[in-house]
Design an enzyme around this catalytic site. Structure first.
Site, PDB file in Angstrom:
ATOM      1  N   HIS A 178       0.845  -1.206   0.000  1.00 24.58           N
ATOM      2  CA  HIS A 178       0.000   0.000   0.000  1.00 24.58           C
ATOM      3  C   HIS A 178       0.878   1.253   0.000  1.00 24.58           C
ATOM      4  O   HIS A 178       0.503   2.282  -0.576  1.00 24.58           O
ATOM      5  CB  HIS A 178      -0.919   0.031   1.220  1.00 24.58           C
ATOM      6  CG  HIS A 178      -1.986  -1.016   1.208  1.00 24.58           C
ATOM      7  ND1 HIS A 178      -1.767  -2.294   1.671  1.00 24.58           N
ATOM      8  CD2 HIS A 178      -3.260  -0.981   0.776  1.00 24.58           C
ATOM      9  CE1 HIS A 178      -2.891  -2.993   1.526  1.00 24.58           C
ATOM     10  NE2 HIS A 178      -3.803  -2.223   0.990  1.00 24.58           N
ATOM     11  N   ASP A 250      -4.681  -5.697  -8.273  1.00 18.61           N
ATOM     12  CA  ASP A 250      -4.873  -5.070  -6.976  1.00 18.61           C
ATOM     13  C   ASP A 250      -5.033  -3.573  -7.246  1.00 18.61           C
ATOM     14  O   ASP A 250      -4.847  -3.103  -8.367  1.00 18.61           O
ATOM     15  CB  ASP A 250      -3.691  -5.367  -6.042  1.00 18.61           C
ATOM     16  CG  ASP A 250      -4.075  -5.280  -4.565  1.00 18.61           C
ATOM     17  OD1 ASP A 250      -5.152  -4.736  -4.254  1.00 18.61           O
ATOM     18  OD2 ASP A 250      -3.283  -5.740  -3.720  1.00 18.61           O
TER      19      ASP A 250
END
Length: 339
Positions: A178, A250
């Protein structure tokens, strides 16, 4: 179905949201906690989205259990999958039953508010990754496979498709994709013998309907992060492992995706590598830029794969009548008894 999955900011749709949902490249929407107030409100928002899109649209949420559960107040609390082994006192039979019933409970509730899928289960190994941790079922690949298979059986029993993540495994690298670009320097042999095992076993059994690759680079296999790697997605996943389900990217706004450039470059690279649907979250300007300017297209084959993830219409499965569902009652009772 279009290849872009995006998000909306609030608990109802803005005029811009409605216009974007009608874009031919948009085929999916993902919910976050900010979109949720109550089960009734999120069910209404799901319906608003389907009406505004005026076409088949895949609605998804990350609702794994534990710390990754977007809806809480009003929903059952699902345990983290990594807690099931301890909850069962390391009894594999009981752990598998807890996994199956957790999946049934989660799936029935998510579907009752008109959402098609939860991005689950996590097939990563609980090793050194803080971002994975107890989201993973176990530290041993074979136990991950067994428990994840039980979880998938629960999903399938109540009509939800399974999305395994994060191919070929995010658990053995420390950095969080992230906020960083993880690089796993282990040998190809170790990766394939350890982390890839649950994916290989469950794909081989035909259990996995969709997969989400990790924003991780494995230099001994390929120089590109997995979600942008033709070699990983085509040569290994499609050809060697025989996977013919949906490949989701993702979230392309994650820092782990920045290795290939800006949002347009990320979307183009992910589709070129073989992703059927591109997740563009938490950056509306970037999403609009992709829709307006990226060289991406709707695929007939990808669209057919995506349609298989849509839940079957079921007038009896709605939030107001959910507590009367016997499968929900049994699952809820069992999970509560171990909380």
């Amino acid at each position: 179905m279009g290849p872009v999955m995006l998000d909306v900011q609030g608990t109802s749709l803005s005029q811009e949201d409605k216009e974007i949902l009608q874009h031919p490249l948009v085929g999916g929407l993902i919910f976050f906690t900010r979109n949720y107030q109550s089960p009734e409100q999120i069910a209404d928002l799901s319906q608003q989205i389907r009406v505004a899109a005026n076409k088949p649209i895949l609605i998804a949420v990350d609702h794994e259990g534990g710390r990754v559960q977007r809806f809480r107040d009003g929903f059952s609390l699902i345990p983290a999958m990594g807690k099931l082994w301890q909850m069962s006192a390391q009894n594999i039979t009981l752990a598998k039953e807890l996994a199956k019933q957790s999946a049934i409970l989660m799936a029935l509730e998510v579907q009752a508010v008109d959402i098609d899928i939860s991005f689950a289960p996590v097939l990563d190994i609980n090793n050194i990754s803080d971002v994975i941790g107890d989201r993973a079922f176990h530290q041993q690949p074979d136990y991950v496979s067994e428990l994840a298979e039980a979880f998938i059986n629960g999903l399938h029993q109540v009509g939800m498709k399974a999305t395994g993540k994060h191919f070929p495994g995010h658990g053995s690298v420390k950095a969080d994709s992230h906020i960083d670009l993880p690089i796993d320097t282990r040998s190809r042999a170790e990766i394939f013998q350890q982390d890839l095992t649950p994916f290989k076993q469950l794909i081989g059994k035909g259990k996995v309907d969709a997969l989400m690759p990790a924003h991780v680079i494995f230099p001994d296999v390929d120089s590109q992060a997995v979600g942008f790697s033709h070699y990983w997605l085509q040569n290994i996943l499609r050809e060697q492992l025989g996977f013919n389900g949906v490949i989701f990217s993702d979230d392309l706004s994650m820092q782990g995706a920045a290795s290939v450039g800006g949002y347009i470059e990320r979307a183009e690279a992910a589709q070129a590598a073989g992703c059927d649907m591109l997740l563009l979250c938490n950056n509306r300007d970037g999403c609009v830029d992709v829709l307006d300017n990226a060289n991406i297209s709707t695929s007939l084959v990808g669209g057919e794969r995506l349609k298989k993830l849509l839940k079957m219409p079921d007038k009896n499965n709605n939030w107001s009548t959910l507590s009367e569902n016997l499968a929900w009652q049994q699952a809820s009772k069992l999970i509560k008894s171990y909380r």
